[in-house]
Design an enzyme around this catalytic site. Structure first.
Site, short mmCIF file in Angstrom:
data_model
loop_
_atom_site.label_atom_id
_atom_site.label_comp_id
_atom_site.label_asym_id
_atom_site.label_seq_id
_atom_site.Cartn_x
_atom_site.Cartn_y
_atom_site.Cartn_z
N CYS A 123 -3.62 2.46 8.67
CA CYS A 123 -3.10 1.82 7.46
C CYS A 123 -2.85 2.81 6.32
O CYS A 123 -2.19 2.46 5.34
CB CYS A 123 -4.04 0.72 7.00
SG CYS A 123 -4.33 -0.55 8.25
N HIS A 161 -2.64 -0.61 -0.37
CA HIS A 161 -2.44 -1.13 0.98
C HIS A 161 -2.65 -2.64 0.97
O HIS A 161 -3.64 -3.14 0.41
CB HIS A 161 -3.43 -0.44 1.94
CG HIS A 161 -3.49 -1.09 3.29
ND1 HIS A 161 -2.37 -1.42 4.01
CD2 HIS A 161 -4.56 -1.48 4.04
CE1 HIS A 161 -2.74 -1.98 5.15
NE2 HIS A 161 -4.05 -2.02 5.20
N ASN A 201 -1.26 -8.08 6.72
CA ASN A 201 -1.53 -6.65 6.83
C ASN A 201 -0.62 -6.05 7.89
O ASN A 201 -0.78 -6.31 9.08
CB ASN A 201 -3.00 -6.42 7.19
CG ASN A 201 -3.39 -4.96 7.24
OD1 ASN A 201 -2.55 -4.08 7.24
ND2 ASN A 201 -4.67 -4.69 7.31
#
Length: 333
Positions: free
Chosen positions: A127, A260, A290
């Protein structure tokens, strides 16, 4: 004589354009809850929203690859920047879900774009991948080794999920985001800080691989949610302050925080610790969940296109993910 090129003081890299692409299929929390219920797994829209802030996610079909998503995002970024693919001399793709073991996803993207001859490679920092890739491309440009770079975050994360694990399968989606970097005499990317702590590997991993034609280990995503939450908030605060210090910029001068897009509670907790008001934080996790390395460029592109992010503003982009990795890039738009 050292082969390392010095960072040039008279050249900066700047984001000249951005683009994004999401798979057509949108799966709401209610639809996902109904699908999980058919397997005896209980969840609901409210349960997911309360814990994550996610309302829906885009999921690719089984035939869609990361390179295909990446190419569509790249084309939009190139068009936004007014750049032809033939002008590219560097392509960096951040992904944890490459099409193949090799060649790299970046090489597949290069072929589909027709950017033959450009250097092309993948970056794997989960990520944090887009922030790592952006900092890498910036270094190439500042060293005089690139004059037009394409940086992409692309994931088909749904292929890594255990759809019987309520704690993880509701969190992720698929997508791609991209930016074009060009050299500039005016400051663009002001600072970047990257970190990792390999001793934290176990809290977020997909610890499987292919060996001798067989799957070895567990190839599905596993996460210790509370451990990731605590670690993420701590390191995101620290790396934001560290990056501002390197740039000689006060946190109060940052116009937009793009963290993020993992969990709205992590995003809000980080913003509070940094003293950045909610109206200066870009949040898109509710719309696409996500998307790992794609989440930051997706959020950046959304905020540029809706007019929130304007030329001259300071934007802090942050990533945190498995590895355990984290980093931040501060850019003048």
């Amino acid at each position: 004589m050292s082969s390392t090129a010095p960072i040039r003081k008279d050249v900066w890299s700047r984001i000249a354009g951005s683009g994004s692409f999401l798979p057509e299929r949108v799966v709401s929390n209610d639809e996902l809850a109904a699908e999980l219920a058919s397997r005896g797994i209980e969840t609901s829209h409210q349960w997911i929203m309360d814990r994550t802030g996610i309302a829906q996610r885009h999921l690719a079909d089984r035939d869609t690859t990361s390179s295909q998503l990446a190419v569509e995002a790249a084309r939009r970024a190139l068009a936004d920047a007014g750049v032809e693919a033939s002008e590219l001399d560097l392509i960096v793709v951040a992904t944890s879900t490459p099409d193949f073991v090799f060649p790299s996803t970046a090489c597949l993207v290069q072929a589909q774009l027709g950017a033959r001859g450009a250097a092309a490679f993948d970056v794997q920092a989960v990520c944090s991948g887009f922030v790592y890739a952006l900092a890498t491309a910036d270094s190439f440009m500042r060293a005089g080794r690139s004059s037009c770079a394409l940086v992409i975050g692309a994931e088909v994360f749904s292929r890594l999920l255990d759809w019987n694990d309520r704690g993880t399968c509701v969190l992720f989606g698929d997508g791609a985001g991209a930016v074009v970097l060009k050299p500039s005499a005016e400051p663009g990317i002001l600072a970047a800080k990257l970190h990792a702590d390999g001793s934290q590997t176990g809290i977020l991993c997909a610890a499987g691989n292919i060996a001798y034609g067989e799957i070895v280990g567990d190839p599905l995503l596993r996460m210790e949610g509370q451990a990731v939450f605590k670690q993420a908030v701590h390191v995101l605060e620290d790396v934001a302050r560290e990056t501002c210090d390197e740039a000689g910029v006060a946190l109060s001068e940052v116009d937009w925080l793009i963290p993020h897009q993992a969990n709205v509670r992590i995003i809000n907790a980080t913003a509070r610790k940094l003293g950045i008001p909610a109206e200066r934080v870009v949040i898109t996790v509710d719309r696409h969940a996500n998307t790992s390395a794609a989440s930051v460029p997706l959020a950046l592109d959304a905020a540029r296109r809706d007019g929130r992010i304007r030329p001259g503003q300071l934007v802090m982009m942050q990533g945190v993910g498995g590895g355990f990795t984290w980093g931040a890039v501060l850019a003048r738009m």
